[in-house]
Write a protein that holds these residues in place. Structure first.
Motif, PDB file in Angstrom:
ATOM      1  N   ALA A  43     119.203 -57.725  12.886  1.00  0.00           N
ATOM      2  CA  ALA A  43     120.438 -58.376  13.326  1.00  0.00           C
ATOM      3  C   ALA A  43     121.204 -57.476  14.291  1.00  0.00           C
ATOM      4  O   ALA A  43     121.674 -57.943  15.338  1.00  0.00           O
ATOM      5  CB  ALA A  43     121.301 -58.732  12.121  1.00  0.00           C
ATOM      6  N   ALA A  44     121.307 -56.190  13.964  1.00  0.00           N
ATOM      7  CA  ALA A  44     122.034 -55.264  14.836  1.00  0.00           C
ATOM      8  C   ALA A  44     121.340 -55.164  16.198  1.00  0.00           C
ATOM      9  O   ALA A  44     122.005 -55.197  17.245  1.00  0.00           O
ATOM     10  CB  ALA A  44     122.121 -53.888  14.180  1.00  0.00           C
ATOM     11  N   ARG A  45     120.028 -55.066  16.199  1.00  0.00           N
ATOM     12  CA  ARG A  45     119.280 -54.946  17.450  1.00  0.00           C
ATOM     13  C   ARG A  45     119.411 -56.223  18.278  1.00  0.00           C
ATOM     14  O   ARG A  45     119.501 -56.169  19.496  1.00  0.00           O
ATOM     15  CB  ARG A  45     117.812 -54.666  17.117  1.00  0.00           C
ATOM     16  N   ALA A  46     119.404 -57.375  17.599  1.00  0.00           N
ATOM     17  CA  ALA A  46     119.470 -58.663  18.313  1.00  0.00           C
ATOM     18  C   ALA A  46     120.899 -59.056  18.682  1.00  0.00           C
ATOM     19  O   ALA A  46     121.097 -59.982  19.471  1.00  0.00           O
ATOM     20  CB  ALA A  46     118.846 -59.760  17.456  1.00  0.00           C
ATOM     21  N   GLY A  47     121.887 -58.377  18.094  1.00  0.00           N
ATOM     22  CA  GLY A  47     123.269 -58.732  18.384  1.00  0.00           C
ATOM     23  C   GLY A  47     123.718 -60.006  17.697  1.00  0.00           C
ATOM     24  O   GLY A  47     124.528 -60.756  18.244  1.00  0.00           O
ATOM     25  N   VAL A  48     123.190 -60.254  16.489  1.00  0.00           N
ATOM     26  CA  VAL A  48     123.568 -61.440  15.721  1.00  0.00           C
ATOM     27  C   VAL A  48     123.955 -61.010  14.307  1.00  0.00           C
ATOM     28  O   VAL A  48     123.698 -59.885  13.895  1.00  0.00           O
ATOM     29  CB  VAL A  48     122.420 -62.483  15.659  1.00  0.00           C
ATOM     30  N   ALA A  49     124.540 -61.910  13.562  1.00  0.00           N
ATOM     31  CA  ALA A  49     124.910 -61.638  12.176  1.00  0.00           C
ATOM     32  C   ALA A  49     123.691 -61.775  11.265  1.00  0.00           C
ATOM     33  O   ALA A  49     122.817 -62.609  11.519  1.00  0.00           O
ATOM     34  CB  ALA A  49     126.006 -62.599  11.732  1.00  0.00           C
ATOM     35  N   ASP A  50     123.647 -60.958  10.218  1.00  0.00           N
ATOM     36  CA  ASP A  50     122.579 -61.078   9.209  1.00  0.00           C
ATOM     37  C   ASP A  50     122.472 -62.508   8.708  1.00  0.00           C
ATOM     38  O   ASP A  50     121.371 -63.036   8.527  1.00  0.00           O
ATOM     39  CB  ASP A  50     122.866 -60.199   7.985  1.00  0.00           C
ATOM     40  N   SER A  51     123.649 -63.120   8.494  1.00  0.00           N
ATOM     41  CA  SER A  51     123.670 -64.472   7.937  1.00  0.00           C
ATOM     42  C   SER A  51     122.957 -65.467   8.848  1.00  0.00           C
ATOM     43  O   SER A  51     122.357 -66.430   8.369  1.00  0.00           O
ATOM     44  CB  SER A  51     125.097 -64.929   7.662  1.00  0.00           C
ATOM     45  N   SER A  52     122.992 -65.241  10.149  1.00  0.00           N
ATOM     46  CA  SER A  52     122.272 -66.123  11.078  1.00  0.00           C
ATOM     47  C   SER A  52     120.773 -66.055  10.832  1.00  0.00           C
ATOM     48  O   SER A  52     120.079 -67.068  10.883  1.00  0.00           O
ATOM     49  CB  SER A  52     122.561 -65.730  12.532  1.00  0.00           C
ATOM     50  N   ILE A  53     120.280 -64.872  10.566  1.00  0.00           N
ATOM     51  CA  ILE A  53     118.850 -64.697  10.306  1.00  0.00           C
ATOM     52  C   ILE A  53     118.477 -65.345   8.981  1.00  0.00           C
ATOM     53  O   ILE A  53     117.503 -66.095   8.897  1.00  0.00           O
ATOM     54  CB  ILE A  53     118.478 -63.203  10.337  1.00  0.00           C
TER      55      ILE A  53
END
Length: 188
Positions: A43-53
């Motif tokens: 998530a950090a690498r992709a620039g998204v929230a964990d919850s999105s994954i």
């Protein structure tokens, strides 16, 4: 149009997020190896929230299987050249390019690791193999419909894909066109 339909339109934010997450997974596998990162790292690498994954994939193994299958499908689609020999040669050459390309070994290691990592990983690996086998079966059924004698999908896996994967995983030499054609010739 309701919110659910808007969220699923191809090429929109969902597509971008999926591509960012897939890229992050591939990069992390290349850098750290399988099992050495978390959903939080992705998530950090992709620039998204964990919850999105978690919302989209449910768990890490399902995400990893999706990355592996998406890469295989994008880079090694099932060809339709008009003959089984042509289809198998084209397919094998595509797979060889994929697994020896810049991210290929990482994706190959991912597919292997999924098959042996606990119950969720085992299920993800089984799903990956089942989908690829289904796709191979489509190519083989087309050949049979044309009147050609075709092997079983498991024979393609055993006699074409497995030897190529082993050569790449263990650094046993290049996947030359002659080597690949020889695998197809022996199977047919």
């Amino acid at each position: 149009m309701n919110e659910r339909q808007r969220a699923r339109r191809p090429g929109g934010r969902s597509s971008r997020v999926g591509a960012q997450v897939h890229r992050a997974v591939t990069d992390l596998i290349s850098e750290r190896g399988y099992g050495n990162f978390t959903v939080g790292d992705i998530a950090a690498r992709a620039g998204v929230a964990d919850s999105s994954i978690y919302r989209r994939w449910g768990n890490l193994e399902t995400l990893l299987a999706d990355v592996a299958l998406t890469r295989l499908n994008a880079r090694s689609p099932m060809p339709d050249t008009g003959t089984l020999a042509g289809d198998l040669r084209t397919y094998a050459a595509q797979v060889a390019r994929e697994i020896t390309g810049p991210d290929g070994p990482a994706v190959l290691h991912l597919a292997v690791a999924l098959s042996s990592n606990g119950q969720q990983g085992l299920q993800a690996g089984n799903d990956l193999r089942a989908e690829r086998t289904r796709q191979l079966q489509t190519m083989l059924d087309r050949a049979r419909d044309r009147g050609e004698q075709a092997p079983d999908a498991s024979d393609v896996l055993d006699h074409i894909l497995a030897p190529m994967y082993i050569r790449v995983l263990f650094g046993m030499g290049p996947l030359t066109p002659d080597y690949i054609d020889g695998l197809v010739d022996r199977l047919l």
